[in-house]
Design an enzyme around this catalytic site. Sequence first.
Site, PDB file in Angstrom:
ATOM      1  N   HIS A 366       4.624  10.612  -1.792  1.00 14.31           N
ATOM      2  CA  HIS A 366       5.089   9.317  -2.573  1.00 14.31           C
ATOM      3  C   HIS A 366       6.470   9.130  -2.605  1.00 14.31           C
ATOM      4  O   HIS A 366       7.108   7.994  -2.538  1.00 14.31           O
ATOM      5  CB  HIS A 366       4.496   9.538  -4.150  1.00 14.31           C
ATOM      6  N   ARG A 473       0.083  -1.603  -3.846  1.00 12.22           N
ATOM      7  CA  ARG A 473      -0.597  -0.594  -4.032  1.00 12.22           C
ATOM      8  C   ARG A 473      -0.430  -0.133  -5.564  1.00 12.22           C
ATOM      9  O   ARG A 473       0.700   0.284  -6.020  1.00 12.22           O
ATOM     10  CB  ARG A 473       0.117   0.594  -3.057  1.00 12.22           C
ATOM     11  N   ARG A 509      -4.327  -4.288  -5.037  1.00  9.40           N
ATOM     12  CA  ARG A 509      -5.508  -3.327  -4.645  1.00  9.40           C
ATOM     13  C   ARG A 509      -5.457  -2.343  -5.781  1.00  9.40           C
ATOM     14  O   ARG A 509      -4.754  -1.662  -6.507  1.00  9.40           O
ATOM     15  CB  ARG A 509      -4.984  -2.449  -3.650  1.00  9.40           C
ATOM     16  N   GLU A 608     -11.702   0.380   5.694  1.00 11.57           N
ATOM     17  CA  GLU A 608     -10.841   1.735   6.110  1.00 11.57           C
ATOM     18  C   GLU A 608     -11.838   2.803   6.667  1.00 11.57           C
ATOM     19  O   GLU A 608     -11.160   3.838   7.074  1.00 11.57           O
ATOM     20  CB  GLU A 608     -10.251   2.061   4.796  1.00 11.57           C
ATOM     21  N   ASN A 631      -4.373   2.765   8.457  1.00 11.62           N
ATOM     22  CA  ASN A 631      -3.718   4.129   8.358  1.00 11.62           C
ATOM     23  C   ASN A 631      -5.186   4.994   8.111  1.00 11.62           C
ATOM     24  O   ASN A 631      -5.314   6.057   8.729  1.00 11.62           O
ATOM     25  CB  ASN A 631      -2.977   4.367   7.065  1.00 11.62           C
ATOM     26  N   ASP A 632      -5.972   4.434   7.236  1.00 10.29           N
ATOM     27  CA  ASP A 632      -7.386   5.410   7.120  1.00 10.29           C
ATOM     28  C   ASP A 632      -8.339   4.983   8.161  1.00 10.29           C
ATOM     29  O   ASP A 632      -8.819   6.110   8.704  1.00 10.29           O
ATOM     30  CB  ASP A 632      -7.927   4.915   5.614  1.00 10.29           C
ATOM     31  N   ARG A 642      -4.077  11.728   9.077  1.00  7.55           N
ATOM     32  CA  ARG A 642      -2.827  10.884   9.070  1.00  7.55           C
ATOM     33  C   ARG A 642      -1.604  11.852   8.545  1.00  7.55           C
ATOM     34  O   ARG A 642      -0.308  11.192   8.677  1.00  7.55           O
ATOM     35  CB  ARG A 642      -3.063   9.554   8.044  1.00  7.55           C
ATOM     36  N   CYS A 679      -3.173  -4.354   6.989  1.00  4.88           N
ATOM     37  CA  CYS A 679      -2.295  -4.144   6.224  1.00  4.88           C
ATOM     38  C   CYS A 679      -1.683  -2.389   6.553  1.00  4.88           C
ATOM     39  O   CYS A 679      -0.946  -2.142   5.467  1.00  4.88           O
ATOM     40  CB  CYS A 679      -2.348  -4.156   4.919  1.00  4.88           C
TER      41      CYS A 679
HETATM   42  C1  PEP Z   1      -4.428   2.215   4.705  1.00  8.04           C
HETATM   43  O1  PEP Z   1      -5.230   2.926   4.830  1.00  8.04           O
HETATM   44  O2  PEP Z   1      -4.093   1.486   6.153  1.00  8.04           O
HETATM   45  C2  PEP Z   1      -3.685   1.496   3.655  1.00  8.04           C
HETATM   46  C3  PEP Z   1      -2.866   0.686   4.072  1.00  8.04           C
HETATM   47  O3  PEP Z   1      -3.883   2.073   2.541  1.00  8.04           O
HETATM   48  P1  PEP Z   1      -3.068   3.440   2.229  1.00  8.04           P
HETATM   49  O4  PEP Z   1      -1.835   3.775   2.985  1.00  8.04           O
HETATM   50  O5  PEP Z   1      -2.484   3.126   0.940  1.00  8.04           O
HETATM   51  O6  PEP Z   1      -3.953   4.431   2.000  1.00  8.04           O
HETATM   52 MG    MG Z   2      -5.915   3.527   2.889  1.00  2.73          MG
END
Ligand code: PEP
Ligand code: MG
Length: 750
Positions: A366, A473, A509, A608, A631-632, A642, A679
């Site tokens: 964070h 977020r 979200r 995701e 990312n996920d 990650r 995103c």
């Molecule tokens: C992702 O997983 O790409 C995403 C945007 O969500 P977060 O990074 O908050 O898990």
């Molecule tokens: Mg995510």
Amino acid sequence: MPHRDDSDSRKLLRRLRDSLSAPGGGQDRLDAITHEIADSMGTEVCSIYLFRDADTLELCASEGLRPESVHNTRLRLGEGLVGRVARSGRPLNTGNAPAQPGFRYMPETGEEVFSAFLGVPIQRVGEKLGVLVVQSRDSRAFTEDDIYGLEVVAMVVAEMAELGAFQGSQSDRMPLAHRFPAMFRGGTGQEGAAEGRVWLHEPRVIVTNPVGDDPVREKARLNEAIAELRIYVDRLVADADMGADGDHAEVMEAYRLFTRSRSWLKRMEADIELGLSAEAAVEKEQSQTRARLEQAADPYLRDRLHDLDDLSNRLLRILTGQGRDTGAEMPDKPILVARNIGPAELLDYGRKLKGVVLEEGSVGSHAAIVARALAIPLVIHAARITSEALNGDPILVDGDMGIVHLRPEDTVAAAFRDKIAMQAAAQQRYAGLRDQPAEDRAGKRVELQMNAGLMADLPSLAGSGAEGVGLFRTELQFLTRTHVPRRAELAALYARVMDAAQGKPVVFRTLDIGSDKVLPYMKPQDEPNPAMGWRAIRVGLDKRGVLRMQLQALIRAAKGRPLHIMFPFIAEPSEYEAAHRLLMAELGREQALGHVLPSDIRVGAMLETPSMAFAPQSFFDGCDFISIGGNDLKQFFFAADRENERVRRRYDTLSFSFLSLLEQVIDRCNASRASLSFCGEDAGRPIEALTFAALGLRRLSMRPASIGPVKHLIRRANLDDLREVIEAARQAGAPSARRAVSEYVVRLGS
Ligand code: PEP
Ligand code: MG
């Protein structure tokens, strides 16, 4: 070895202290100290080795070894018995030194006649300074009392070093702590470069008097301070009990037990008996326990290290009266240096900071997300920097390379300034594009939106030229608090976000907690693999109260305006359907209560997990929009965490295997009514963004600082041409499109 008692030890420590105020330079003091220690311990030899740099120990003073070896004998960390003591942070005691594994014979010292060897580390909380050695001709090992006594002496030597006692007439030959340039190689938390001055989040406690004159008084001071510490910890325990959070209370209970540990107190009292002041005794125990626990691989034990550090530091602050507020003035262009920091604390510093350097932290933490929102460079994993940096030290932070230069040489600083100037020039160029569309040379439009999560992000909406917020977020609001926010609080906040967006769309979200995002007031789940555990919509559907409260707050905040809601981490259609039903029910309820409903409501899912690329068509038809959380998605596609620096960069987003998955999703959305965006962090990387756009992803949401570079590239490209380039690479059997796209970009020129 001659028998020594507590009063001998006290006498010796007093003499050492007196040498601090005696006239003469650093070398004189070191010489006097080795003489005093050998005399008091009844040994022929006493030597002090200090670190010249992180890997080299130098013999800096000796009573008993040949004088010509002083400042000439050097050892690497781990080399010889002295190097072993330095590496392990533990004493080494033997009656037959040459027979010890790793013994290294150094003929210039003349030490071959001394069999008995006792070396103890000179260290100060987390910082290795050197090694103190006594040697003797007789071949009996030293006693436990000798070891203990020498450790106490080493503590005083460490404090003297910290107070600068060994700098002076021969300082050009002496290693000076906190004076030399130092470089730290860490990891990138947030790109960017900054030059400034160190501002320590937790300034070091300075122990000005390591020697106690009156053991009775020092013990009383220690006991009073521990009593105060217990009150503080009891209060923490009581607060933890108030929340319904059992595990958090358990951690607090461990703290409480620690403060009541008889053995901890006893060891410190024994240190005081031998002549240490109360604060030096606390530091000694902290250093030694740290040295022991640092070797432990067990994460539980390493966590206890943090508990110990926190409690010892607090105890030291009570004893010395030094709070976090030391009266020091924050320098101009402050760069925050800390072991770790929570998002709320980082937000408190706000935009004053020019950069952040952490010993711990992670890209997905964070603090990293807040640093991103504040648009300041962040370097993580800069090991030991809090021990080395002093408030006000010049510092350069290179967030792109994950490198920090502390007290840099002029040439390094000059090169760094050139880099900052080049970045500023590029920013200027991007600012000129702010009101231009992201359109390729043939007029194909790509919509560029920004990711956000804090009020601090929102000024970037106008500044960056983003066409909306593609991912808000919402969990960040929950993470920066000590309690669950109330519905009215949330509604007010979401309304402010929509106000600030001035009609541009904001995709909210719903809460994505779990995985690395652990709420301080929620019971942590002891899951073996939290990224694949009880997180995001899984929590939302199981604990409906919080999700419903959040949906109500969003509906009330919109108050007749359009509203976009996105559900995170949908892994099968039924989860989306259940969340959708919940939202519809809330809309009905809110209407019945007399609240104005949003003028238009768009509902979407985050894609995701690979499973959703293969979901039935009805899922895509049931969504107004889909956003790919790269990312996920990438971590599950490649099975590469990650958060794990070892594996995170190993797999290429532009590999044709991953691109085929994206194309599958693009095709599914094109065949349905759902619009599509991306995103994840990759949307903000120009080469990746351009490739996605060429494949047909025409809405990208990224961190605000990326909008300029991505737009600049898209405006110079021709997406149809690039698509052909990518196809050709695929046909030619390339494993990844990266090379072909990069070469295409080079051909575009700047
Ligand atoms: C992702 O997983 O790409 C995403 C945007 O969500 P977060 O990074 O908050 O898990
Ligand atoms: Mg995510």
